[in-house]
Design an enzyme around this catalytic site. Sequence first.
Site, PDB file in Angstrom:
ATOM      1  N   ASP A  59       0.828  -1.263  -0.104  1.00 40.73           N
ATOM      2  CA  ASP A  59       0.062  -0.035   0.002  1.00 40.73           C
ATOM      3  C   ASP A  59       0.927   1.367   0.031  1.00 40.73           C
ATOM      4  O   ASP A  59       1.481   1.535   1.018  1.00 40.73           O
ATOM      5  CB  ASP A  59      -0.746   0.098   1.343  1.00 40.73           C
ATOM      6  N   ARG A 145     -13.368  16.532 -12.487  1.00 42.05           N
ATOM      7  CA  ARG A 145     -12.141  15.947 -12.386  1.00 42.05           C
ATOM      8  C   ARG A 145     -11.349  16.999 -11.235  1.00 42.05           C
ATOM      9  O   ARG A 145     -10.020  17.047 -11.469  1.00 42.05           O
ATOM     10  CB  ARG A 145     -11.407  15.754 -13.799  1.00 42.05           C
ATOM     11  N   TYR A 148      -8.903  15.432  -8.768  1.00 39.82           N
ATOM     12  CA  TYR A 148      -8.008  14.573  -9.831  1.00 39.82           C
ATOM     13  C   TYR A 148      -6.900  15.446 -10.414  1.00 39.82           C
ATOM     14  O   TYR A 148      -5.834  15.227 -10.288  1.00 39.82           O
ATOM     15  CB  TYR A 148      -8.822  13.747 -10.744  1.00 39.82           C
ATOM     16  N   LYS A 152      -3.015  15.555  -9.916  1.00 42.48           N
ATOM     17  CA  LYS A 152      -2.260  15.248 -11.238  1.00 42.48           C
ATOM     18  C   LYS A 152      -1.357  16.313 -11.533  1.00 42.48           C
ATOM     19  O   LYS A 152      -0.090  16.015 -11.867  1.00 42.48           O
ATOM     20  CB  LYS A 152      -2.868  14.708 -12.293  1.00 42.48           C
ATOM     21  N   PRO A 184      -9.542  -1.984 -15.736  1.00 46.30           N
ATOM     22  CA  PRO A 184     -10.565  -2.138 -14.593  1.00 46.30           C
ATOM     23  C   PRO A 184     -11.190  -0.918 -14.248  1.00 46.30           C
ATOM     24  O   PRO A 184     -12.397  -0.671 -14.031  1.00 46.30           O
ATOM     25  CB  PRO A 184      -9.925  -2.955 -13.715  1.00 46.30           C
ATOM     26  N   SER A 185     -10.455   0.119 -13.700  1.00 42.71           N
ATOM     27  CA  SER A 185     -11.079   1.119 -12.786  1.00 42.71           C
ATOM     28  C   SER A 185     -11.650   2.149 -13.736  1.00 42.71           C
ATOM     29  O   SER A 185     -13.069   2.575 -13.334  1.00 42.71           O
ATOM     30  CB  SER A 185      -9.918   1.914 -12.079  1.00 42.71           C
ATOM     31  N   ARG A 189     -15.773   3.287 -13.321  1.00 44.78           N
ATOM     32  CA  ARG A 189     -16.261   4.556 -13.430  1.00 44.78           C
ATOM     33  C   ARG A 189     -17.389   4.797 -14.466  1.00 44.78           C
ATOM     34  O   ARG A 189     -18.419   5.379 -14.127  1.00 44.78           O
ATOM     35  CB  ARG A 189     -15.105   5.589 -13.714  1.00 44.78           C
ATOM     36  N   ARG A 206     -14.806  12.217 -26.950  1.00 44.33           N
ATOM     37  CA  ARG A 206     -14.106  13.362 -26.810  1.00 44.33           C
ATOM     38  C   ARG A 206     -12.592  13.048 -27.341  1.00 44.33           C
ATOM     39  O   ARG A 206     -11.476  13.860 -27.172  1.00 44.33           O
ATOM     40  CB  ARG A 206     -14.197  13.773 -25.053  1.00 44.33           C
TER      41      ARG A 206
HETATM   42  P1  NAD Z   1      -6.372   0.948 -12.551  1.00 47.64           P
HETATM   43  O1  NAD Z   1      -7.083   2.290 -11.818  1.00 47.64           O
HETATM   44  O2  NAD Z   1      -7.550   0.098 -12.909  1.00 47.64           O
HETATM   45  O3  NAD Z   1      -5.617   0.116 -11.630  1.00 47.64           O
HETATM   46  C1  NAD Z   1      -4.805   0.846 -10.405  1.00 47.64           C
HETATM   47  C2  NAD Z   1      -4.102  -0.154  -9.562  1.00 47.64           C
HETATM   48  O4  NAD Z   1      -3.492   0.692  -8.259  1.00 47.64           O
HETATM   49  C3  NAD Z   1      -4.965  -1.275  -8.990  1.00 47.64           C
HETATM   50  O5  NAD Z   1      -4.422  -2.493  -9.375  1.00 47.64           O
HETATM   51  C4  NAD Z   1      -5.100  -0.745  -7.673  1.00 47.64           C
HETATM   52  O6  NAD Z   1      -5.266  -1.930  -6.771  1.00 47.64           O
HETATM   53  C5  NAD Z   1      -3.749  -0.221  -7.450  1.00 47.64           C
HETATM   54  N1  NAD Z   1      -3.659   0.540  -6.236  1.00 47.64           N
HETATM   55  C6  NAD Z   1      -4.836   1.757  -5.719  1.00 47.64           C
HETATM   56  N2  NAD Z   1      -4.773   1.945  -4.368  1.00 47.64           N
HETATM   57  C7  NAD Z   1      -3.309   1.704  -4.077  1.00 47.64           C
HETATM   58  C8  NAD Z   1      -2.555   2.135  -3.083  1.00 47.64           C
HETATM   59  N3  NAD Z   1      -2.744   2.587  -2.154  1.00 47.64           N
HETATM   60  N4  NAD Z   1      -1.154   1.288  -3.106  1.00 47.64           N
HETATM   61  C9  NAD Z   1      -0.843   0.397  -3.816  1.00 47.64           C
HETATM   62  N5  NAD Z   1      -1.732   0.326  -5.147  1.00 47.64           N
HETATM   63  C10 NAD Z   1      -2.883   0.650  -5.242  1.00 47.64           C
HETATM   64  O7  NAD Z   1      -5.367   1.380 -13.573  1.00 47.64           O
HETATM   65  P2  NAD Z   1      -5.197   2.540 -14.482  1.00 47.64           P
HETATM   66  O8  NAD Z   1      -6.580   3.355 -15.018  1.00 47.64           O
HETATM   67  O9  NAD Z   1      -4.263   1.912 -15.407  1.00 47.64           O
HETATM   68  O10 NAD Z   1      -4.547   3.872 -13.689  1.00 47.64           O
HETATM   69  C11 NAD Z   1      -3.053   3.696 -13.396  1.00 47.64           C
HETATM   70  C12 NAD Z   1      -2.707   5.219 -13.326  1.00 47.64           C
HETATM   71  O11 NAD Z   1      -2.859   5.743 -14.600  1.00 47.64           O
HETATM   72  C13 NAD Z   1      -3.418   5.986 -12.093  1.00 47.64           C
HETATM   73  O12 NAD Z   1      -2.417   7.009 -11.540  1.00 47.64           O
HETATM   74  C14 NAD Z   1      -4.423   6.827 -13.133  1.00 47.64           C
HETATM   75  O13 NAD Z   1      -4.643   8.216 -12.332  1.00 47.64           O
HETATM   76  C15 NAD Z   1      -3.470   7.089 -14.199  1.00 47.64           C
HETATM   77  N6  NAD Z   1      -4.113   7.173 -15.345  1.00 47.64           N
HETATM   78  C16 NAD Z   1      -5.364   6.549 -16.118  1.00 47.64           C
HETATM   79  C17 NAD Z   1      -6.167   6.830 -17.109  1.00 47.64           C
HETATM   80  C18 NAD Z   1      -7.086   5.887 -17.486  1.00 47.64           C
HETATM   81  O14 NAD Z   1      -7.902   6.399 -18.445  1.00 47.64           O
HETATM   82  N7  NAD Z   1      -7.073   4.765 -17.279  1.00 47.64           N
HETATM   83  C19 NAD Z   1      -5.847   8.095 -17.544  1.00 47.64           C
HETATM   84  C20 NAD Z   1      -4.660   8.967 -17.260  1.00 47.64           C
HETATM   85  C21 NAD Z   1      -4.176   8.497 -16.171  1.00 47.64           C
END
Ligand code: NAD
Length: 246
Positions: A59, A145, A148, A152, A184-185, A189, A206
């Site tokens: 974590d 956002r 967020y 970021k 997955p996340s 959403r 978009r």
């Molecule tokens: P995701 O959100 O599906 O997975 C994130 C992973 O982080 C999960 O496996 C989760 O268990 C882990 N996690 C959450 N809290 C945690 C903690 N406290 N300690 C350790 N691990 C933890 O993956 P994603 O959507 O690919 O996002 C990854 C990163 O990319 C994030 O920082 C997100 O903000 C960024 N991002 C994602 C997108 C998008 O559209 N998916 C766009 C821009 C930026």
Amino acid sequence: ENTLEGKTALVTGAANGIGRASAEALAARGARVIATDINGPAVEAVARDTPGMSGHPLDVLDGEAVEALVASVAPVHILVNCAGWVHDGTILDCDDDIWDRSFDLNARAIFRITRAVLPGMREAGTGSVINIASIVSSEKSAPRRFAYAASKAAIIGMTKSIAADFVKEGIRCNAICPGTVQSPSLNERLAATGDFDKALAAFKERQPMGRLGQPEEIAEMVCYLAGDMSAFTTGQALAIDGGWSS
Ligand code: NAD
């Protein structure tokens, strides 16, 4: 050739999405990958299927656990800060707890783990820190956002600062700013809006390319920034967003 043989890479949030794809791609390029996630069983399962990778529950909000893990795997040559959290809402939906959670996970955790890893990079005289920010940050706005984007944007500030402070020591720090990427996340959403298909269509709409990004497309940039092919690149916020911000 952008081989990562002989390098150790530490990846956070590596059980899913961009973190998982990055960990897998780094391992495929020859790095020894320490894949971490708050979901220990999930990241251990990913690692079991991937030569060169070990999986560890972590974590990133637990400062002591971060220090202990970094000490046990040092020296780390490549750090990929990927764990993050999206709050859906405007400033009027944001209370102090949401603000704190956004900044704790998206900003403070990166500050702490990078601070823990940097002394080993200095000793080794080489290192690449790769922060997964977002195009929704100081680069671009999107509806609902607020916390967020603010958190970021903080990543981009940290990235430039770390780059400036350690540029003469062989240590680079860059941020990647993805547009909307399949994960997955993201599916959660979309489902949370109550109409998955409509929300997915709006997200695609978009994107000038009319599609979402794939985690593997972000992982390619991670590998580039991790390796010596990108040795002249530091302090940058690099967009991969299907033309969204262009
Ligand atoms: P995701 O959100 O599906 O997975 C994130 C992973 O982080 C999960 O496996 C989760 O268990 C882990 N996690 C959450 N809290 C945690 C903690 N406290 N300690 C350790 N691990 C933890 O993956 P994603 O959507 O690919 O996002 C990854 C990163 O990319 C994030 O920082 C997100 O903000 C960024 N991002 C994602 C997108 C998008 O559209 N998916 C766009 C821009 C930026």
